[in-house]
Scaffold this motif. Structure first.
Motif, PDB file in Angstrom:
ATOM      1  N   SER A  97       0.943  -1.202  -0.133  1.00 18.55           N
ATOM      2  CA  SER A  97      -0.016   0.067   0.371  1.00 18.55           C
ATOM      3  C   SER A  97       1.114   1.355   0.150  1.00 18.55           C
ATOM      4  CB  SER A  97      -0.681   0.519   0.982  1.00 18.55           C
ATOM      5  OG  SER A  97       0.030   0.236   2.403  1.00 18.55           O
ATOM      6  N   ARG A  98       0.195   2.493  -0.443  1.00 21.25           N
ATOM      7  CA  ARG A  98       1.154   3.495  -0.441  1.00 21.25           C
ATOM      8  C   ARG A  98       1.245   3.561   0.944  1.00 21.25           C
ATOM      9  NH1 ARG A  98      -3.392   7.502  -2.150  1.00 21.25           N
ATOM     10  NH2 ARG A  98      -4.136   6.076  -0.491  1.00 21.25           N
ATOM     11  N   GLY A  99       1.336   3.977   2.458  1.00 20.87           N
ATOM     12  CA  GLY A  99       1.205   4.052   2.943  1.00 20.87           C
ATOM     13  C   GLY A  99       2.350   2.811   3.817  1.00 20.87           C
ATOM     14  N   GLN A 100       2.555   1.789   3.353  1.00 22.61           N
ATOM     15  CA  GLN A 100       3.736   0.582   3.567  1.00 22.61           C
ATOM     16  C   GLN A 100       4.817   1.414   2.680  1.00 22.61           C
ATOM     17  OE1 GLN A 100       1.768  -2.583   2.045  1.00 22.61           O
ATOM     18  NE2 GLN A 100       1.771  -3.909   4.346  1.00 22.61           N
ATOM     19  N   VAL A 101       5.184   1.335   1.840  1.00 25.59           N
ATOM     20  CA  VAL A 101       6.146   2.104   1.547  1.00 25.59           C
ATOM     21  C   VAL A 101       7.061   3.514   1.847  1.00 25.59           C
ATOM     22  CG1 VAL A 101       6.705   3.845  -1.029  1.00 25.59           C
ATOM     23  CG2 VAL A 101       5.447   1.856  -1.629  1.00 25.59           C
ATOM     24  N   LEU A 102       5.482   4.588   2.240  1.00 24.36           N
ATOM     25  CA  LEU A 102       5.992   5.933   3.086  1.00 24.36           C
ATOM     26  C   LEU A 102       6.654   5.152   3.962  1.00 24.36           C
ATOM     27  CD1 LEU A 102       3.443   8.640   2.570  1.00 24.36           C
ATOM     28  CD2 LEU A 102       5.636   8.471   1.562  1.00 24.36           C
ATOM     29  N   ARG A 103       6.461   4.576   4.877  1.00 26.78           N
ATOM     30  CA  ARG A 103       6.650   4.010   6.725  1.00 26.78           C
ATOM     31  C   ARG A 103       7.803   3.297   6.447  1.00 26.78           C
ATOM     32  NH1 ARG A 103       1.344   4.822   7.327  1.00 26.78           N
ATOM     33  NH2 ARG A 103       0.707   3.023   6.759  1.00 26.78           N
ATOM     34  N   ALA A 104       8.024   2.335   4.776  1.00 25.06           N
ATOM     35  CA  ALA A 104       9.296   2.278   4.494  1.00 25.06           C
ATOM     36  C   ALA A 104      10.524   2.777   4.720  1.00 25.06           C
ATOM     37  CB  ALA A 104       8.990   0.938   3.636  1.00 25.06           C
ATOM     38  N   ILE A 105      10.091   4.302   3.789  1.00 25.28           N
ATOM     39  CA  ILE A 105      11.670   4.556   3.447  1.00 25.28           C
ATOM     40  C   ILE A 105      11.776   6.074   4.773  1.00 25.28           C
ATOM     41  CG2 ILE A 105      11.669   4.100   1.687  1.00 25.28           C
ATOM     42  CD1 ILE A 105      10.277   7.049   1.271  1.00 25.28           C
ATOM     43  N   GLY A 106      10.237   6.141   6.895  1.00 23.69           N
ATOM     44  CA  GLY A 106      10.885   6.818   7.155  1.00 23.69           C
ATOM     45  C   GLY A 106      10.166   7.883   7.233  1.00 23.69           C
ATOM     46  N   ILE A 107       9.237   8.463   6.421  1.00 25.47           N
ATOM     47  CA  ILE A 107       8.201   8.864   6.711  1.00 25.47           C
ATOM     48  C   ILE A 107       6.558   8.156   6.732  1.00 25.47           C
ATOM     49  CG2 ILE A 107       9.233  11.063   5.402  1.00 25.47           C
ATOM     50  CD1 ILE A 107       7.867  10.658   2.849  1.00 25.47           C
ATOM     51  N   GLY A 108       5.578   9.611   6.931  1.00 20.32           N
ATOM     52  CA  GLY A 108       4.990   8.638   7.271  1.00 20.32           C
ATOM     53  C   GLY A 108       3.916   8.836   8.474  1.00 20.32           C
ATOM     54  N   ARG A 109       2.968   9.208   9.596  1.00 12.19           N
ATOM     55  CA  ARG A 109       3.538   8.887  10.941  1.00 12.19           C
ATOM     56  C   ARG A 109       2.255   8.021  10.841  1.00 12.19           C
ATOM     57  NH1 ARG A 109       3.326  11.482  15.301  1.00 12.19           N
ATOM     58  NH2 ARG A 109       4.134  13.832  14.709  1.00 12.19           N
ATOM     59  N   GLU A 110       2.880   6.535  11.802  1.00  9.22           N
ATOM     60  CA  GLU A 110       1.752   5.524  12.213  1.00  9.22           C
ATOM     61  C   GLU A 110       0.697   5.938  13.042  1.00  9.22           C
ATOM     62  OE1 GLU A 110       0.898   2.023  10.969  1.00  9.22           O
ATOM     63  OE2 GLU A 110       2.824   1.940  10.982  1.00  9.22           O
ATOM     64  N   LEU A 111      -0.332   6.044  12.439  1.00 12.28           N
ATOM     65  CA  LEU A 111      -1.398   6.511  13.001  1.00 12.28           C
ATOM     66  C   LEU A 111      -1.746   5.225  14.633  1.00 12.28           C
ATOM     67  CD1 LEU A 111      -3.761   8.391  11.248  1.00 12.28           C
ATOM     68  CD2 LEU A 111      -2.262   9.003  13.409  1.00 12.28           C
ATOM     69  N   ALA A 112      -2.321   5.244  15.560  1.00  8.58           N
ATOM     70  CA  ALA A 112      -2.932   4.334  16.255  1.00  8.58           C
ATOM     71  C   ALA A 112      -4.384   4.082  15.854  1.00  8.58           C
ATOM     72  CB  ALA A 112      -3.108   4.409  18.215  1.00  8.58           C
ATOM     73  N   PRO A 113      -4.360   2.770  16.430  1.00  6.73           N
ATOM     74  CA  PRO A 113      -6.087   2.680  15.585  1.00  6.73           C
ATOM     75  C   PRO A 113      -6.852   4.170  15.976  1.00  6.73           C
ATOM     76  CG  PRO A 113      -4.808   0.835  16.440  1.00  6.73           C
ATOM     77  CD  PRO A 113      -4.226   2.003  16.918  1.00  6.73           C
ATOM     78  N   ARG A 114      -7.046   4.596  17.283  1.00  8.02           N
ATOM     79  CA  ARG A 114      -7.408   5.766  17.428  1.00  8.02           C
ATOM     80  C   ARG A 114      -7.239   6.452  18.081  1.00  8.02           C
ATOM     81  NH1 ARG A 114     -13.557   6.403  19.083  1.00  8.02           N
ATOM     82  NH2 ARG A 114     -12.899   8.322  20.968  1.00  8.02           N
ATOM     83  N   GLU A 115      -7.705   7.361  17.472  1.00  5.38           N
ATOM     84  CA  GLU A 115      -6.698   8.775  17.979  1.00  5.38           C
ATOM     85  C   GLU A 115      -7.884   9.900  18.887  1.00  5.38           C
ATOM     86  OE1 GLU A 115      -3.098  10.276  17.312  1.00  5.38           O
ATOM     87  OE2 GLU A 115      -2.101   8.060  16.770  1.00  5.38           O
ATOM     88  N   GLU A 116      -7.755  10.116  19.710  1.00  5.63           N
ATOM     89  CA  GLU A 116      -8.647  11.186  20.198  1.00  5.63           C
ATOM     90  C   GLU A 116      -7.350  12.961  20.089  1.00  5.63           C
ATOM     91  OE1 GLU A 116     -10.245  10.952  23.368  1.00  5.63           O
ATOM     92  OE2 GLU A 116     -11.286   8.950  23.008  1.00  5.63           O
ATOM     93  N   VAL A 117      -7.775  13.992  19.787  1.00  3.56           N
ATOM     94  CA  VAL A 117      -7.658  15.016  19.177  1.00  3.56           C
ATOM     95  C   VAL A 117      -8.572  16.366  19.754  1.00  3.56           C
ATOM     96  CG1 VAL A 117      -5.959  13.951  17.522  1.00  3.56           C
ATOM     97  CG2 VAL A 117      -7.918  15.223  17.236  1.00  3.56           C
ATOM     98  N   ASP A 118      -7.959  17.468  19.615  1.00  2.00           N
ATOM     99  CA  ASP A 118      -8.670  18.265  19.307  1.00  2.00           C
ATOM    100  C   ASP A 118      -8.853  19.008  18.358  1.00  2.00           C
ATOM    101  OD1 ASP A 118      -8.381  18.977  22.572  1.00  2.00           O
ATOM    102  OD2 ASP A 118      -6.681  20.501  21.603  1.00  2.00           O
ATOM    103  N   LEU A 119      -8.528  18.739  17.008  1.00  2.00           N
ATOM    104  CA  LEU A 119      -9.213  19.534  16.518  1.00  2.00           C
ATOM    105  C   LEU A 119      -7.859  18.844  15.108  1.00  2.00           C
ATOM    106  CD1 LEU A 119      -9.825  21.380  14.263  1.00  2.00           C
ATOM    107  CD2 LEU A 119      -8.109  22.473  14.382  1.00  2.00           C
ATOM    108  N   LEU A 120      -9.035  17.697  14.166  1.00  2.00           N
ATOM    109  CA  LEU A 120      -8.635  17.110  13.625  1.00  2.00           C
ATOM    110  C   LEU A 120      -9.189  17.982  12.035  1.00  2.00           C
ATOM    111  CD1 LEU A 120      -7.784  14.670  11.685  1.00  2.00           C
ATOM    112  CD2 LEU A 120     -10.412  13.842  11.815  1.00  2.00           C
ATOM    113  N   VAL A 121      -7.790  18.054  11.233  1.00  2.00           N
ATOM    114  CA  VAL A 121      -7.806  18.891  10.218  1.00  2.00           C
ATOM    115  C   VAL A 121      -7.620  17.602   8.949  1.00  2.00           C
ATOM    116  CG1 VAL A 121      -6.743  20.644   7.811  1.00  2.00           C
ATOM    117  CG2 VAL A 121      -7.073  20.845  10.955  1.00  2.00           C
TER     118      VAL A 121
END
Ligand SMILES: Cc1cc2nc3c(=O)[nH]c(=O)nc-3n(C[C@H](O)[C@H](O)[C@H](O)COP(=O)(O)OP(=O)(O)OC[C@H]3O[C@@H](n4cnc5c(N)ncnc54)[C@H](O)[C@@H]3O)c2cc1C
Length: 513
Positions: A178-202
């Motif tokens: 997947s595109r995410g697997q490629v980005l993460r394999a080269i060290g970029i792309g933040r790995e998100l937790a299955p559920r995140e809680e934030v003040d503001l999601l853009v």
């Protein structure tokens, strides 16, 4: 070149080292390397096959964009003359770049220029193996291009397994990733937790989303930005933005986007790519946005900044001209640029008509090309009269089949009829499709799918949608001006409304004693 003063500043922040001829300072596939400024000696930058790309001597510095993004290294740095150098840890360097404007300008623009140069070096970066006939391979190539990743494509079936096979610098092999697997394999792309809680999601990392990220995070909101392709949005793909405040000589979309992302990170917002939002579920205290790979984000406020996709011409080489001689908007700079030149305006709607009149009034020799038999089917009568008044030539039943020119400068087009028509500039008004399909009917939209805000949505705030706590900014918003500066401004403004919403909801939850 670094000035003596800049070298001295760096020496105070880092450590001085020496290295002998043949020593490697970093190599292809390394995850980390420091910022290296050369005091004496020389370093060659070579690709994985040992081909030399460039040499750097005294007062030069090593590195490119991956030093800031954390991406895997694409090249090797080998000492070619006894070396004395300063090494500054990349995290320390990031801080310095935030505080030292001239150094930041020099380093960032050099890194960006180097990345653009690396993208043209054959055999560097990702290796993508897959045939032209494989859709997954073509999507991966598109993804690498839009993320400005250096890559080499082998148009053949992989020896085994599904296409594409992607080889990552340093050796790892990914099969049909997947595109995410490629980005993460080269060290970029933040790995998100299955559920995140934030003040503001853009949702959307174009100018509007990044504007909100900078203002949200700098004003104390835990801000997460999710982007489905590449941070920077459409602006990132523009060759040169001439009308953005503060850059009188213009700025490339890549540089504007890189600077904005660096600034958003500086204030602590978290940009995460590539994550596509696929559903929005409004709630009382938190709204939930579901992402393609199964993640969910629960946010106290959501900003929808997913922009619009301009319909583009289905012709080869379009990208080479975009921003230089092919545009999607006609404003004063374009009118000035086109004065006394031949300009083609493509489209049959009122926006095309207005642009044609505007350009003709600015002195351009304008031809309007449209597909139908009669322009009056799609354009208001008053505009058709204005076209006549300002001498705009109208060609009915005309479609462009090919572009001709060089170095981004258009010379002519060939129509599907085979006729060649000379044009120095082309303006495309083929309509824009908002990226809102994923929203269903959760927020009110206009007849074209753009998100309604403010009084049009019966909302209290100018940028609020029909659902309290969900806002929209930039091109995705119904009635917005499709411009970078407006998108950034709306993103910034939305943050003020987010604060007001959060304060109001906190007041509701706090019982009065
Ligand atoms: C070639 C070109 C040249 C231009 N030149 C100029 C210029 O010179 N001056 C100027 O002022 N304007 C210019 N524009 C217009 C300008 O770029 C846009 O007005 C501006 O980018 C709008 O910003 P935005 O953040 O609202 O949307 P966008 O830039 O469209 O960003 C939206 C982002 O959201 C992401 N997204 C979409 N759906 C999802 C989803 N479901 N989940 C997660 N992410 C999603 C997209 O991938 C995209 O990155 C140009 C546009 C183009 C195409």
């Amino acid at each position: 070149m670094l000035s003596d003063l800049q070298l001295a500043t760096l020496a105070e922040l880092g450590d001085e080292h020496t290295a002998d001829v043949g020593d490697l300072l970093y190599r292809v596939g390394d995850q980390r390397y420091p910022f290296i400024a050369i005091i004496e000696g020389e370093v060659a930058i070579v690709d994985a096959a040992g081909q030399e790309i460039i040499r750097h001597g005294p007062s030069r510095f090593l590195g490119e964009l991956n030093l800031l993004s954390g991406q895997t290294v694409f090249v090797t740095a080998v000492v070619t003359q006894p070396l004395r150098y300063v090494a500054v840890d990349r995290d320390v360097m990031r801080e310095v770049l935030f505080d030292d404007g001239p150094l930041s300008d020099l380093v960032l623009s050099t890194f960006i220029a180097r990345r653009e140069a690396l993208q043209t070096v054959e055999g560097l970066g990702l290796q993508i193996v897959g045939p032209r006939s494989s859709d997954a391979t073509m999507r991966m190539l598109d993804f690498a291009r839009s993320n400005r990743l250096p890559f080499t494509w082998h148009d053949e079936l992989p020896a085994e397994g599904e296409a594409p096979l992607v080889r990552v610098p340093g050796g790892a092999e990914l099969r049909a990733p997947s595109r995410g697997q490629v980005l993460r394999a080269i060290g970029i792309g933040r790995e998100l937790a299955p559920r995140e809680e934030v003040d503001l999601l853009v949702v959307g990392g174009g100018p509007a989303g990044l504007g909100a990220a900078v203002y949200g995070a700098s004003e104390g909101l835990d801000t997460l930005v999710i982007e489905s392709t590449v941070l920077g949005g459409q602006a990132g793909s523009s060759r040169r933005i001439e009308n953005y405040l503060g850059f009188p000589a213009g700025i490339t979309g890549t540089e504007l986007a890189s600077r904005a992302v660096t600034q958003a990170r500086k204030f602590g917002s978290r940009p995460a790519t590539p994550y596509r939002a696929i559903a929005l579920e409004p709630g009382d205290e938190r709204h939930v946005v579901r992402l393609e790979e199964g993640h969910e984000i629960a946010a106290r406020a959501v900003l929808l900044a997913t922009g619009a996709e301009y319909r583009r011409l289905p012709v080869d080489g379009l990208h080479d001209y975009e921003g230089l001689s092919i545009f999607y908007a006609a404003g004063p700079p374009e009118a000035q640029l086109c004065g006394a030149s031949r300009a083609g305006v493509v489209g049959g709607g009122n926006s095309a008509g207005q642009a044609a009149v505007w350009l003709a009034r600015g002195g351009a020799l304008v031809t309007l090309l449209h597909r139908r038999a009669d322009l009056r089917e799609t354009m208001s009568d008053y505009l058709v009269r204005e076209l006549e008044r300002y001498g705009v030539a109208v060609r009915d039943r005309s479609e462009i089949a090919a572009l001709h020119g060089s170095d981004g400068h258009l010379e002519a087009v060939t129509l599907t009829s085979g006729e060649r028509v000379p044009f120095s500039f082309l303006f495309l008004f083929l309509g824009a499709r908002p990226c809102t399909d994923w929203l269903g009917d959760t927020v009110a939209r206009d007849e074209n799918g753009f998100i309604l805000t403010g009084s049009d949505a019966n909302a209290d705030h100018l940028l609020q949608t029909s659902v309290p706590g969900i806002f929209a900014a930039g091109d995705v918003r119904s009635g917005s001006t499709k411009r970078c500066a407006t998108a950034v401004g709306e993103g910034a403004m939305a943050v003020q409304f987010v604060h007001e919403h959060l304060r109001a909801s906190a007041d509701v939850r706090t019982p009065v004693i």
